[in-house]
Motif scaffolding. Structure first.
Motif, PDB file in Angstrom:
ATOM      1  N   ALA A 117      19.922 -32.399  29.071  1.00  0.00           N
ATOM      2  CA  ALA A 117      20.849 -31.508  29.769  1.00  0.00           C
ATOM      3  C   ALA A 117      21.098 -31.950  31.201  1.00  0.00           C
ATOM      4  O   ALA A 117      21.936 -31.369  31.888  1.00  0.00           O
ATOM      5  CB  ALA A 117      20.318 -30.072  29.750  1.00  0.00           C
ATOM      6  N   LYS A 159      16.785 -26.469  31.240  1.00  0.00           N
ATOM      7  CA  LYS A 159      17.911 -25.696  30.702  1.00  0.00           C
ATOM      8  C   LYS A 159      17.576 -24.248  30.377  1.00  0.00           C
ATOM      9  O   LYS A 159      18.456 -23.384  30.409  1.00  0.00           O
ATOM     10  CB  LYS A 159      18.463 -26.403  29.463  1.00  0.00           C
ATOM     11  CG  LYS A 159      17.441 -26.660  28.374  1.00  0.00           C
ATOM     12  CD  LYS A 159      17.984 -27.617  27.324  1.00  0.00           C
ATOM     13  CE  LYS A 159      16.924 -27.981  26.305  1.00  0.00           C
ATOM     14  NZ  LYS A 159      17.411 -28.968  25.316  1.00  0.00           N
ATOM     15  N   ARG A 208      18.703 -22.038  33.220  1.00  0.00           N
ATOM     16  CA  ARG A 208      20.105 -22.015  33.614  1.00  0.00           C
ATOM     17  C   ARG A 208      20.775 -20.765  33.058  1.00  0.00           C
ATOM     18  O   ARG A 208      20.261 -20.135  32.116  1.00  0.00           O
ATOM     19  CB  ARG A 208      20.803 -23.295  33.137  1.00  0.00           C
ATOM     20  CG  ARG A 208      20.118 -24.532  33.705  1.00  0.00           C
ATOM     21  CD  ARG A 208      20.805 -25.810  33.333  1.00  0.00           C
ATOM     22  NE  ARG A 208      19.903 -26.939  33.525  1.00  0.00           N
ATOM     23  CZ  ARG A 208      20.216 -28.195  33.283  1.00  0.00           C
ATOM     24  NH1 ARG A 208      21.439 -28.491  32.842  1.00  0.00           N
ATOM     25  NH2 ARG A 208      19.341 -29.159  33.470  1.00  0.00           N
ATOM     26  N   ILE A 266      25.605 -25.822  27.313  1.00  0.00           N
ATOM     27  CA  ILE A 266      25.404 -24.690  28.217  1.00  0.00           C
ATOM     28  C   ILE A 266      26.734 -24.203  28.775  1.00  0.00           C
ATOM     29  O   ILE A 266      26.986 -22.999  28.872  1.00  0.00           O
ATOM     30  CB  ILE A 266      24.426 -25.085  29.333  1.00  0.00           C
ATOM     31  CG1 ILE A 266      23.053 -25.413  28.737  1.00  0.00           C
ATOM     32  CG2 ILE A 266      24.291 -23.964  30.354  1.00  0.00           C
ATOM     33  CD1 ILE A 266      22.078 -26.037  29.711  1.00  0.00           C
TER      34      ILE A 266
END
Length: 401
Positions: A19, A27, A30, A223
């Motif tokens: 990521a 991640k 996030r 994401i």
């Protein structure tokens, strides 16, 4: 052992190198849709009626991030924190050992970066676990599969009977703990999931229906797409009222040495005449913002008869309009200004103007546009007697992320 107890282990100690680097860290920390990936996953299991205990396996280096991601740990009284190991397999084993005292009948093992699993999937997996068999949620492979060799297609793989594995994966607690202990002792194989360890150890694993939306967030693009999907869903679910306001202003040009336009001072052989700094761009934008919530116009809030505004920078007016909009429940989405003048040239100063407006409105620069045009020497603008500005602002009112 509690006869019917279901516990969950959430594996959140990975570094997520695919990521990429990010200020928020790996991640799982996030945000998607205004909430961290980890918080979404923890809430799913900690608030599930059938799950009595949750073990969260994290990297010790992430404790500070964890406190920010789950600021109200008191909301999760069933949550236990455990340090992860060097590999996912070692981390899961640490989570299983944390449950050893009064071990549950069933344990669900879930990747923290699968935040879109549903309560019904949890139920489906847990109910499929028996004392002698685990349960694996799967999605049938629909794409045609190819095996490559040296950069070329070597063969087409028959996809019948092939499935993509998901989590949570469910197991009878003591057999999966024994399988992990045996794997640690007897093999150097790096297993990619817990169903693989169960297979290796001879524990049957039953297939259950997975969910297409139960994706694993692996890359930065994953994401970004998840965040966009959640925000779009929020906009459709909540009552959001997007309003557009327009503003227009004009000021006379007189002899001088500079003009102030959109917050930027530009050397010029004329200046704009007005009670304040006569910034037509910011005046027009101030009116556009006030229009979105019916708050009158710039003259209502800053009358030219009031001496305190003599020579005042128009940034003050724009900031007041911003605060009025915010107090009314609005979020400024976009600002667009068209300047109409024969001179000075605007292009060399356009980005500085955009940045000044963005800073004032607390927007990213991409949400601010400044354009300029002449009046083709027609009218008062064409005769260089004045400069005009037209502004448009978009503001979202209501429940927004």
């Amino acid at each position: 052992m509690s006869r019917n107890e279901v516990a969950a282990i959430i594996v959140a100690s990975g570094r997520g190198v695919r990521a990429g680097d990010h200020p928020l860290g790996p991640k799982q920390f996030r945000t998607v849709g205004g909430q961290t990936v980890l918080a979404r996953t923890v809430e799913l299991f900690a608030h599930h009626a059938s799950v009595s205990r949750v073990v969260l396996v994290t990297n010790p280096d992430d404790r500070g991030r964890l406190a920010e991601s789950l600021p109200t740990m008191a909301d999760f009284p069933t949550l236990t924190l455990v340090d992860g190991g060097a590999t996912r397999q070692a981390s899961v084993r640490n989570g299983l050992l944390a449950l050893k005292q009064n071990g549950p009948q069933t344990v669900l093992i879930h990747d923290a970066v699968r935040p879109f699993a549903t309560p019904s999937l949890i139920d489906r997996v847990a109910q499929a676990v028996t004392p002698d068999a685990g349960a694996l949620p799967v999605i049938a492979v629909s794409d045609t599969l190819k095996r490559g060799d040296g950069g070329f297609v070597a063969a087409t793989i028959d996809r019948s009977g092939l499935y993509a594995a998901q989590t949570p994966q469910g197991f009878p607690y003591l057999p999966i703990l024994a399988a992990h202990e045996r794997a640690r002792r007897d093999t150097q194989t790096a297993f990619t999931d817990d169903a693989s360890i169960a297979e290796w150890a001879g524990l049957a694993v039953r297939l259950v229906d997975g969910e297409p939306d139960n994706i694993k967030l692996t890359s930065a693009r994953d994401i970004e797409l998840a965040d966009a999907r959640l925000r779009e869903r929020s906009a459709m679910t909540h009552k959001i009222d997007v309003r557009t306001g327009n503003g227009y202003d004009v000021h006379q040009l007189v002899a001088g040495e500079q003009v102030t336009l959109c917050g930027v001072e530009i050397p010029h052989d004329q200046t704009l005449s007005g009670h304040s700094d006569a910034d037509v761009g910011l005046h027009a934008l101030t009116d556009a913002l006030l229009a979105t919530c019916g708050a009158g116009d710039i003259g209502d809030h800053f009358p030219p008869s009031d001496p305190q505004w003599r020579g005042a920078p128009s940034r003050i007016f724009l900031e007041r309009a911003r605060d009025i909009v915010t107090k009314a429940g609005g979020r400024i989405m976009n600002a667009d200004i068209s300047l109409i003048c024969e001179a000075p040239k605007i292009a060399p100063y356009r980005d500085a103007m955009r940045q000044a407006i963005a800073d004032c409105l607390r927007l990213s620069m991409e949400r601010v546009s400044v354009k300029a045009t002449t009046n083709e020497t027609i009218g008062f603008v064409g005769r260089r007697e004045g400069i005009a500005a037209i502004a448009t602002a978009s503001v979202a009112y209501g429940e927004t992320d």
